[in-house]
Design an enzyme around this catalytic site. Structure first.
Site, short mmCIF file in Angstrom:
data_model
loop_
_atom_site.label_atom_id
_atom_site.label_comp_id
_atom_site.label_asym_id
_atom_site.label_seq_id
_atom_site.Cartn_x
_atom_site.Cartn_y
_atom_site.Cartn_z
N LYS A 267 46.78 46.41 11.50
CA LYS A 267 46.21 47.31 12.51
C LYS A 267 44.98 46.65 13.13
O LYS A 267 44.03 46.31 12.42
CB LYS A 267 45.85 48.65 11.88
CG LYS A 267 45.08 49.60 12.81
CD LYS A 267 44.79 50.95 12.15
CE LYS A 267 43.87 51.81 13.01
NZ LYS A 267 43.52 53.11 12.38
N ASP A 272 37.51 52.42 17.29
CA ASP A 272 38.23 53.70 17.28
C ASP A 272 37.24 54.85 17.52
O ASP A 272 36.59 55.31 16.60
CB ASP A 272 38.95 53.88 15.94
CG ASP A 272 39.74 55.18 15.88
OD1 ASP A 272 39.89 55.84 16.93
OD2 ASP A 272 40.20 55.53 14.77
N LYS A 279 35.72 61.40 17.88
CA LYS A 279 35.11 61.48 16.56
C LYS A 279 33.66 61.94 16.68
O LYS A 279 33.03 61.71 17.71
CB LYS A 279 35.12 60.10 15.90
CG LYS A 279 36.48 59.63 15.40
CD LYS A 279 36.35 58.29 14.70
CE LYS A 279 37.69 57.77 14.23
NZ LYS A 279 38.31 58.60 13.19
N ASP A 290 37.86 49.08 12.23
CA ASP A 290 39.23 49.58 12.30
C ASP A 290 40.24 48.46 12.62
O ASP A 290 41.43 48.72 12.79
CB ASP A 290 39.33 50.72 13.33
CG ASP A 290 40.36 51.77 12.95
OD1 ASP A 290 40.78 51.79 11.78
OD2 ASP A 290 40.73 52.57 13.83
N ASP A 349 43.29 60.70 17.79
CA ASP A 349 42.60 59.94 16.75
C ASP A 349 43.58 59.41 15.70
O ASP A 349 43.21 58.57 14.88
CB ASP A 349 41.53 60.82 16.09
CG ASP A 349 40.50 60.01 15.33
OD1 ASP A 349 40.49 58.76 15.47
OD2 ASP A 349 39.70 60.61 14.59
N GLU A 351 45.72 57.19 16.00
CA GLU A 351 46.22 56.12 16.87
C GLU A 351 46.80 54.94 16.10
O GLU A 351 47.62 54.20 16.62
CB GLU A 351 45.09 55.64 17.79
CG GLU A 351 44.15 54.56 17.21
CD GLU A 351 43.37 55.01 15.99
OE1 GLU A 351 43.23 56.23 15.79
OE2 GLU A 351 42.91 54.14 15.22
N ARG A 353 48.86 54.76 13.57
CA ARG A 353 50.32 54.85 13.39
C ARG A 353 51.05 54.60 14.70
O ARG A 353 52.19 54.15 14.70
CB ARG A 353 50.67 56.21 12.76
CG ARG A 353 50.28 57.39 13.59
CD ARG A 353 50.21 58.69 12.80
NE ARG A 353 48.99 58.80 12.00
CZ ARG A 353 48.71 59.83 11.21
NH1 ARG A 353 49.58 60.84 11.09
NH2 ARG A 353 47.59 59.87 10.53
N1 BES Z 1 40.66 54.67 11.66
C1 BES Z 1 40.81 56.02 11.27
C2 BES Z 1 40.89 56.18 9.76
C3 BES Z 1 39.57 56.14 9.04
C4 BES Z 1 38.66 57.15 9.17
C5 BES Z 1 39.31 55.11 8.19
C6 BES Z 1 37.46 57.10 8.46
C7 BES Z 1 38.14 55.06 7.46
C8 BES Z 1 37.22 56.06 7.60
C9 BES Z 1 42.11 56.58 11.84
O1 BES Z 1 42.48 56.09 13.09
C10 BES Z 1 41.91 58.04 12.01
O2 BES Z 1 41.09 58.42 12.79
N2 BES Z 1 42.66 58.83 11.24
C11 BES Z 1 42.54 60.24 11.29
C12 BES Z 1 43.92 60.81 11.25
C13 BES Z 1 43.95 62.29 11.51
C14 BES Z 1 43.59 62.57 12.93
C15 BES Z 1 45.33 62.80 11.20
C16 BES Z 1 41.73 60.66 10.07
O3 BES Z 1 41.91 60.10 8.99
O4 BES Z 1 40.89 61.55 10.23
ZN ZN Z 2 41.79 54.22 13.54
MN MN Z 3 41.57 57.21 14.67
#
Ligand code: BES
Ligand code: ZN
Ligand code: MN
Length: 503
Positions: A267, A272, A279, A290, A349, A351, A353
Site C-alpha cells: 500500500k 491519507d 480524519k 501510510d 477513508d 481507501e 483496500r
Molecule cells: N491508513 C488508515 C489506517 C490507519 C489508521 C493506520 C490509524 C494506522 C493508524 C486507513 O486508510 C484508514 O483510514 N482506515 C479506516 C477504515 C475505516 C474507515 C473502515 C480506519 O481504520 O479507521
Molecule cells: Zn490509509
Molecule cells: Mn484511510
C-alpha cells in the site's frame, strides 16, 4: 557499519573494545570468566564492588584490565540467566552498540553471540546481532540544518563464534543479515520522509533508482494506463489529489523465466487525509506513514537482489495521496474495479483496500506462486494487536504457516487472524456488489474480507501492519517492519527452491 566473524579467546583479542556479558546478579558469562582468569580476578572484583549487577541493558566500560590484549573491556548486563531469551539478547546487543558509539572505540569484538539463547541457534544470534547493531544508531537527520554527527562512531564490529567449524555458516548469515539491514534502512528512510517530498512520483523515482543499481526491471503505470486497464477503484482514491497516481511494478529475476514469482503488493498512500470522510487533525501527520507497506516492498526487493536469491520476485505498489478536493470521490459513489466487481464507497477513508483491490487483480497476469500484500490498513488492527504483531490473514493455511514461521524466525512477528465467510456479510451493499466498509465490529477482518474477494485466483496472504510500521510519540519514526519477516520468507523459499532443484 562493517561486520566480520571470528573465533578465539576474549583475552587474546587485539581490539579497541571486547564486549562480554554479566548475568544478574553478578554472574560472569563464559567469555567474561575467561578474561577474569587471566586478569587474576579483576572482573570478579569490579562486579563484587557493585558497579555491575548484571541488570539487563546496563553497561560498564573498563580500561587497563590486566593481562588482556584489548584496549577496553565492555561489560554488558544480561538480566537473569534463566530469563535470557530473544528480547533480552537483542536488548543486550542494543545496549552494547549504544555504548560503543559513545566511546572512542571505533571497532569492537562482540562475544554476546556466544551466549546460549533458548530455542535459537548460531544463525539466529548472528543475524539478530547484525540487524540490531545496524539499526541502533539510525537517525533521520537529513532535513535538519545542523547535522549532529557521532564523534567517533563504531565502524567495525566483529562477532564471535565458539568453534572454527561455525565460521562459514556465520559469515553467510552475517552477509544476508546486512542485506536485510539495508532493506530496513531504505524502508525507514522512505517512511520518515515528509509527504511533500515522498509523493507517488518520488516513490516511482526511488523504485527506478533501486532497479538500476540492483539490476532489476521497473515499470510505472500512469493514470492513463490505469484508465485504459479499468482500475476504477485506484483512480477513485486519486481523484481528490493534485499529485498524479502511480502503479509501480518492480521485478527481480533470480530464477529462470518459467519459475512463478512471489508477488509483494505494498500500500503506497503517501498521505491519507481520509478524503471527504476527513480524519481528525490530531496526529494526522502520522498518515505520511501510510506508504510503509510500499516502503517495505522496496526494501525487501533490494535485500533479495543483494542476497542474489534464486527466486523471481515482483513488487507491485499502487500509490496515490488520499485528499479531499472538488473532484474527490464522495461517500455513496459507486465505482467499477479492475476485476469487474462494483464497490459502493461509503467511507473515503477506507481507501487502502480500494487501491489494493485493483493491484491484486493486476497480479493475476503475473501467474504468481503466491501473493502477499502489506498495508497500514486499519486502526482496528492496532486495537486488536497493538504495536507488537502484524495481523496476518490468508486464503491458504500452508502459506499462513510459512509467513508466521518467517516472522518468528526474524523476530518480526505476525498473528493469524480469522477470515471466515461469516464476516463477509458485513460488506453487503444495496447499490453495488459490495461496500468498502463493514461497520465497527471486526474492522481489520472485514478489511481483509474485502481484499479476499480480489484474491480468489491465487494463494494469498495479507499483512495489516498499521500497528507495527511506525512508532509514535518521542520516538516517532518508521520501524522498517516487516522487511525482516518478508526477507526471511523469501530466504526460506529460496532454500526450498534450491533443495527441490537438487542444487
Ligand atoms: N491508513 C488508515 C489506517 C490507519 C489508521 C493506520 C490509524 C494506522 C493508524 C486507513 O486508510 C484508514 O483510514 N482506515 C479506516 C477504515 C475505516 C474507515 C473502515 C480506519 O481504520 O479507521
Ligand atoms: Zn490509509
Ligand atoms: Mn484511510
Amino acid at each position: 557499519m562493517e561486520f566480520s566473524i571470528k573465533s578465539g579467546a576474549p583475552e587474546k583479542q587485539r581490539s579497541a573494545c571486547v564486549v562480554v556479558g554479566v548475568f544478574e546478579s553478578r554472574k560472569l558469562s563464559a567469555a567474561a570468566e575467561s578474561i577474569d582468569r587471566v586478569a587474576n580476578g579483576y572482573l570478579a572484583e569490579v562486579v563484587r564492588r557493585g558497579d555491575m549487577e548484571g541488570k539487563l541493558g546496563a553497561t560498564l566500560l573498563l580500561h587497563n584490565v590486566p593481562n588482556v590484549l584489548g584496549d577496553r573491556i565492555l561489560l554488558v548486563g544480561l538480566g537473569r540467566e534463566r530469563e535470557f531469551r530473544d528480547k533480552e539478547y537483542r536488548d543486550a546487543c542494543k545496549a552494547a552498540v549504544r555504548t560503543l558509539n559513545e566511546t572512542g572505540a571505533m571497532e569492537a569484538v562482540l562475544f554476546l553471540t556466544e551466549l546460549p539463547v533458548r530455542r535459537r541457534g548460531l544463525a539466529w544470534k548472528i543475524a539478530q546481532a547484525v540487524l540490531v547493531a545496524a539499526e541502533t544508531p539510525y537517525q533521520f537527520n537529513r532535513l535538519k540544518s545542523k547535522q549532529e554527527e557521532v564523534r567517533r562512531p563504531l565502524r567495525r564490529l566483529t562477532l564471535t563464534v565458539t568453534r572454527r567449524s561455525e565460521l562459514a555458516e556465520a559469515e553467510t548469515t552475517a552477509h544476508q543479515a546486512q542485506a536485510v539491514a539495508e532493506g530496513v534502512r531504505v524502508a525507514k528512510d522512505l517512511g520518515n520522509l515528509p509527504p511533500n517530498i515522498c509523493t507517488p512520483a518520488y516513490l516511482a523515482e526511488q523504485a527506478r533508482s533501486i532497479a538500476s543499481t540492483h539490476g532489476m526491471n521497473c515499470d510505472v503505470l500512469e493514470a492513463e494506463d490505469m484508465q485504459t486497464l479499468g482500475m476504477g477503484a485506484l483512480l477513485a482514491v486519486a481523484r481528490g489529489s493534485a499529485e498524479p497516481p502511480k502503479l509501480i511494478v518492480l521485478t527481480y529475476r533470480g530464477a529462470d523465466a518459467a519459475a512463478q514469482p512471489v508477488v509483494l503488493v505494498g500500500k503506497g498512500i503517501t498521505f491519507d487525509t481520509g478524503g471527504i470522510s476527513l480524519k481528525p487533525a490530531t496526529e494526522m501527520d502520522e498518515m505520511k506513514f501510510d506508504m510503509c507497506g510500499a516502503a517495505s516492498v522496496l526494501g525487501t526487493l533490494l535485500a533479495a537482489a543483494q542476497m542474489k536469491l534464486p527466486l523471481n520476485v515482483v513488487g507491485i505498489i499502487p500509490s496515490t495521496e488520499n485528499m479531499p478536493g472538488g473532484r474527490a470521490t464522495k461517500p455513496g459513489d459507486v465505482v467499477t474495479t479492475l476485476s469487474g466487481q462494483s464497490v459502493e464507497i461509503l467511507n473515503t477513508d477506507a481507501e487502502g483496500r480500494l487501491v489494493l483491490c485493483d493491484a491484486l487483480t493486476y497480479c493475476e497476469r503475473l501467474k504468481p506462486a503466491v501473493v502477499i500484500d502489506i498495508a497500514t490498513l486499519t486502526g482496528a488492527c492496532v486495537v486488536a494487536l497493538g504495536h507488537v504483531a502484524a495481523g496476518l490473514f490468508a486464503n491458504d493455511d500452508t502459506l499462513a504457516r510459512e509467513v508466521l514461521a518467517a516472522g518468528d524466525a526474524a523476530y518480526d512477528r505476525a498473528w493469524h487472524m480469522p477470515l471466515w465467510d461469516d464476516y463477509q456479510e458485513q460488506l453487503r451493499s444495496n447499490f453495488a456488489d459490495m461496500a468498502n466498509v463493514g461497520g465497527r465490529p471486526a474492522g481489520s477482518i472485514t478489511a481483509a474480507c474485502f481484499l479476499s474477494r480480489f484474491a480468489k485466483n491465487f494463494r494469498w496472504a495479507h499483512l495489516d501492519i498499521a500497528g507495527v510500521a511506525w512508532k509514535s510519540g518521542r520516538e516517532k519514526g518508521a520501524t522498517g517492519r516487516p522487511v525482516p519477516l518478508l526477507a526471511q520468507f523469501l530466504l526460506e523459499r529460496a532454500g526450498a527452491a534450491s533443495r527441490s532443484s537438487g542444487a
